[in-house]
Design an enzyme around this catalytic site. Structure first.
Site, PDB file in Angstrom:
ATOM      1  N   LYS A 122       0.864  -1.185   0.000  1.00  0.00           N
ATOM      2  CA  LYS A 122       0.000   0.000   0.000  1.00  0.00           C
ATOM      3  C   LYS A 122       0.892   1.223   0.000  1.00  0.00           C
ATOM      4  O   LYS A 122       2.018   1.169   0.499  1.00  0.00           O
ATOM      5  CB  LYS A 122      -0.884   0.000   1.251  1.00  0.00           C
ATOM      6  CG  LYS A 122      -2.125   0.846   1.137  1.00  0.00           C
ATOM      7  CD  LYS A 122      -3.266   0.100   0.469  1.00  0.00           C
ATOM      8  CE  LYS A 122      -4.430   1.022   0.171  1.00  0.00           C
ATOM      9  NZ  LYS A 122      -5.614   0.293  -0.288  1.00  0.00           N
ATOM     10  N   ASP A 162      -7.037   4.224  -4.553  1.00  0.00           N
ATOM     11  CA  ASP A 162      -7.692   4.116  -3.243  1.00  0.00           C
ATOM     12  C   ASP A 162      -8.290   5.505  -2.994  1.00  0.00           C
ATOM     13  O   ASP A 162      -8.518   6.255  -3.949  1.00  0.00           O
ATOM     14  CB  ASP A 162      -6.674   3.712  -2.153  1.00  0.00           C
ATOM     15  CG  ASP A 162      -7.340   3.333  -0.827  1.00  0.00           C
ATOM     16  OD1 ASP A 162      -7.918   2.243  -0.745  1.00  0.00           O
ATOM     17  OD2 ASP A 162      -7.299   4.136   0.126  1.00  0.00           O
TER      18      ASP A 162
HETATM   19  P1  NDP Z   1     -12.914   7.664  -2.831  1.00  0.00           P
HETATM   20  O1  NDP Z   1     -11.838   8.660  -2.650  1.00  0.00           O
HETATM   21  O2  NDP Z   1     -13.460   7.421  -4.183  1.00  0.00           O
HETATM   22  O3  NDP Z   1     -14.153   8.021  -1.870  1.00  0.00           O
HETATM   23  C1  NDP Z   1     -13.985   8.114  -0.484  1.00  0.00           C
HETATM   24  C2  NDP Z   1     -15.291   8.561   0.131  1.00  0.00           C
HETATM   25  O4  NDP Z   1     -15.182   8.484   1.548  1.00  0.00           O
HETATM   26  C3  NDP Z   1     -15.635  10.003  -0.182  1.00  0.00           C
HETATM   27  O5  NDP Z   1     -17.022  10.139  -0.169  1.00  0.00           O
HETATM   28  C4  NDP Z   1     -14.990  10.751   0.976  1.00  0.00           C
HETATM   29  O6  NDP Z   1     -15.563  12.018   1.251  1.00  0.00           O
HETATM   30  C5  NDP Z   1     -15.250   9.801   2.107  1.00  0.00           C
HETATM   31  N1  NDP Z   1     -14.202   9.961   3.132  1.00  0.00           N
HETATM   32  C6  NDP Z   1     -12.862   9.833   2.969  1.00  0.00           C
HETATM   33  N2  NDP Z   1     -12.219  10.080   4.099  1.00  0.00           N
HETATM   34  C7  NDP Z   1     -13.159  10.371   4.993  1.00  0.00           C
HETATM   35  C8  NDP Z   1     -13.131  10.723   6.356  1.00  0.00           C
HETATM   36  N3  NDP Z   1     -11.978  10.826   7.025  1.00  0.00           N
HETATM   37  N4  NDP Z   1     -14.322  10.919   6.991  1.00  0.00           N
HETATM   38  C9  NDP Z   1     -15.498  10.811   6.312  1.00  0.00           C
HETATM   39  N5  NDP Z   1     -15.579  10.506   5.019  1.00  0.00           N
HETATM   40  C10 NDP Z   1     -14.444  10.288   4.378  1.00  0.00           C
HETATM   41  O7  NDP Z   1     -12.356   6.302  -2.196  1.00  0.00           O
HETATM   42  P2  NDP Z   1     -12.852   4.813  -2.428  1.00  0.00           P
HETATM   43  O8  NDP Z   1     -14.317   4.772  -2.620  1.00  0.00           O
HETATM   44  O9  NDP Z   1     -11.964   4.217  -3.444  1.00  0.00           O
HETATM   45  O10 NDP Z   1     -12.450   4.135  -1.027  1.00  0.00           O
HETATM   46  C11 NDP Z   1     -13.353   4.079   0.078  1.00  0.00           C
HETATM   47  C12 NDP Z   1     -12.917   2.994   1.035  1.00  0.00           C
HETATM   48  O11 NDP Z   1     -12.893   1.733   0.352  1.00  0.00           O
HETATM   49  C13 NDP Z   1     -11.505   3.150   1.626  1.00  0.00           C
HETATM   50  O12 NDP Z   1     -11.497   2.600   2.923  1.00  0.00           O
HETATM   51  C14 NDP Z   1     -10.661   2.284   0.696  1.00  0.00           C
HETATM   52  O13 NDP Z   1      -9.464   1.856   1.329  1.00  0.00           O
HETATM   53  C15 NDP Z   1     -11.623   1.118   0.479  1.00  0.00           C
HETATM   54  N6  NDP Z   1     -11.350   0.313  -0.705  1.00  0.00           N
HETATM   55  C16 NDP Z   1     -11.304   0.865  -1.963  1.00  0.00           C
HETATM   56  C17 NDP Z   1     -11.094   0.053  -3.063  1.00  0.00           C
HETATM   57  C18 NDP Z   1     -11.150   0.573  -4.456  1.00  0.00           C
HETATM   58  O14 NDP Z   1     -11.141  -0.254  -5.375  1.00  0.00           O
HETATM   59  N7  NDP Z   1     -11.220   1.872  -4.682  1.00  0.00           N
HETATM   60  C19 NDP Z   1     -10.813  -1.394  -2.905  1.00  0.00           C
HETATM   61  C20 NDP Z   1     -10.982  -1.884  -1.547  1.00  0.00           C
HETATM   62  C21 NDP Z   1     -11.211  -1.035  -0.504  1.00  0.00           C
HETATM   63  P3  NDP Z   1     -14.818  13.365   0.791  1.00  0.00           P
HETATM   64  O15 NDP Z   1     -15.078  13.466  -0.675  1.00  0.00           O
HETATM   65  O16 NDP Z   1     -15.429  14.430   1.597  1.00  0.00           O
HETATM   66  O17 NDP Z   1     -13.368  13.164   1.118  1.00  0.00           O
END
Ligand code: NDP
Length: 449
Positions: A122, A162
């Site tokens: 990562k 991510d």
């Molecule tokens: P994105 O950046 O596309 O979206 C993240 C979302 O979560 C946004 O809506 C963001 O809001 C919100 N968010 C991020 N940080 C915080 C925080 N500290 N508090 C509240 N809301 C928050 O990321 P992903 O959808 O790709 O990833 C989401 C989760 O899924 C993570 O835990 C990631 O590790 C996990 N994941 C992702 C994969 C992938 O293929 N993308 C695979 C497996 C797991 P805002 O826009 O306001 O920041």
């Protein structure tokens, strides 16, 4: 066993997320170590808890005002026992080595669950893409990858996206890699379709989460169909969770971002989802705007120091935390239990605080850990790697079929492993036991190096 955790805490005392992830695995595998003294003898657990390599570097870049900015970049190459390092890159101000170590540790187990030959890694940066222009993001990505390029390769380490890293960022990094190395190989996954990317990679984490949940519900003769669902986040994972829930006849009623959440009592339909995608992926706006557009929705702003998140106190059948780590605390978990939620499927990595997870495990809610239920993303990255090695493309139907097979297989393996060790229907223990055994055997076979 407690001495192993104590040692981890002593060596790196300021990494609570890593301690939390380590503790969950250590708690699960006690009986495995009892049954397999060779794992103890070879100190497999101690070795898995130490990254094989950890890289930290400076990223200097120039913003739109001509000011020089300095960020930190990282890559944690955690474990390569079963394949090249594989795992995403996160760009978020909260990124520091403890978060990346927890994610890389989880990734090692997740990748083992997929059945594909991928180790765990990562990386990322404390760079915040929010509010930056495309030009700034491009210049940052170029400078970030100029250094990362020395450490990755399609048979060495293959990063993906991510939080904060989507197709735009992957594109800028892939372009930099190509310029530097003068070759076209699959050094990153999540590439655009048409330049090495796989169909359905973008959708795979969310789709896989819903497929996994359907397997869990089918196991108790139930189904996702007709279920009212809470979803948090509004990024990649949340959007495609909502999309697959709609395909399967469920009713998603919420999404969120770090400023707050919307609750749409009438449900988020295909048109509203298209609006969310445009808002978040193109305009890069805030989720509050959804409630300004649709009168059926109410917006709830996050409050500083709130003791619980009212999102998790809305009555629903299923809950899918898809935003970030530790977004569900013990009070939220109590609310989910009180409201008789049937299933909690983790889309994010470790979205439940340790106390919250304990409350859920002690209840009769079906509960899947992220390393099992969000593994569809990395599995499809593995499928992208296969296509790149072969120099060909699979159809959408082929990828979707393989994704469904993998999620079903992970479900079966988790259940069987948990049952074998006397933990009935415990997906957390099952996921940890199955993947630990696989990585442990490979570690022993390759000697002490
Ligand atoms: P994105 O950046 O596309 O979206 C993240 C979302 O979560 C946004 O809506 C963001 O809001 C919100 N968010 C991020 N940080 C915080 C925080 N500290 N508090 C509240 N809301 C928050 O990321 P992903 O959808 O790709 O990833 C989401 C989760 O899924 C993570 O835990 C990631 O590790 C996990 N994941 C992702 C994969 C992938 O293929 N993308 C695979 C497996 C797991 P805002 O826009 O306001 O920041």
């Amino acid at each position: 066993m407690s001495d192993i955790l104590e040692n981890v805490k002593k060596r790196d005392p300021h990494e609570p997320e890593f301690h939390q992830a380590a503790e969950e695995v250590i708690d699960s595998i006690g009986p495995v170590l009892e049954k397999h003294p060779e794992f103890r003898k070879h100190k497999v657990l101690e070795r898995l808890l130490e990254p094989e390599r950890q890289i930290s570097f400076k990223v200097s870049w120039v913003d739109d005002q001509g000011e020089v900015q300095v960020n930190r970049g990282y890559r944690v190459q955690m474990n390569s026992a079963i394949g090249p390092y594989k795992g995403g890159l996160r760009f978020h101000p909260s990124v520091y080595p403890g978060i990346l170590k927890f994610l890389a540790f989880e990734q090692t187990f997740k990748n083992a669950l997929t059945g594909l030959p991928m180790g765990g890694g990562k990386g990322g940066s404390d760079f915040n893409p929010k509010g930056k222009s495309d030009g700034e993001v491009m210049r940052f990505c170029q400078n970030f990858f100029m250094e990362l390029n020395r450490h990755v390769g399609h048979r060495i380490d293959v990063p993906a996206g991510d939080i904060g890293v989507g197709s735009r960022e992957i594109g800028y990094m892939f372009g930099t890699y190509k310029k530097l190395s003068n070759e076209f190989t699959g050094v990153l996954t999540g590439k655009g379709v048409g330049w090495g990317g796989s169909l359905l990679r973008t959708e795979a984490t969310g789709y896989g989460l819903v497929y996994f949940s359907e397997n869990m519900l089918n196991h108790i003769n139930d189904s996702v169909k007709g279920k009212t669902c809470l979803v948090s986040g509004s990024g990649n994972v949340a959007q495609h969770t909502v999309e697959k829930l709609l395909h399967m006849g469920a009713k998603p009623i919420s999404v969120s971002d770090s400023s707050g959440f919307i609750y749409d009592e009438e449900g988020i339909d295909e048109d509203k989802l298209a609006y969310i995608k445009e808002l978040k992926n193109v305009k890069r706006g805030r989720i509050k705007e959804y409630a300004e557009k649709y009168s059926s929705a109410k917006y709830f702003a996050s409050e500083k120091d709130q003791s619980s998140n009212p999102l998790w106190d809305i009555k629903a059948d299923c809950a899918f935390p898809c935003a970030t780590q530790n977004e569900v605390n013990a009070k939220d978990a109590e609310n989910l239990v009180k409201n008789k939620v049937v299933l909690i499927g983790e889309g994010a990595n470790m979205p439940l605080e340790a106390d919250a997870a304990k409350i859920v495990i002690d209840s009769d809610i079906l509960y899947s850990p992220g390393k099992a239920s969000n593994a569809g993303g990395v599995a499809t990255s593995g499928i992208e790697m296969m296509q790149n090695y072969m120099g060909s493309y699979w159809s959408k139907e082929q990828v979707d079929k393989k994704l469904q097979e993998i999620m079903k297989e992970i479900h079966t393996n988790c259940l069987q492993a948990s049952e074998e060790y006397g933990f009935k229907n415990d997906y957390v223990k099952g996921a940890n036991i199955y993947s630990f055994k696989k990585v442990a055997r490979a570690t022993i076979a390759q000697g002490i190096i």
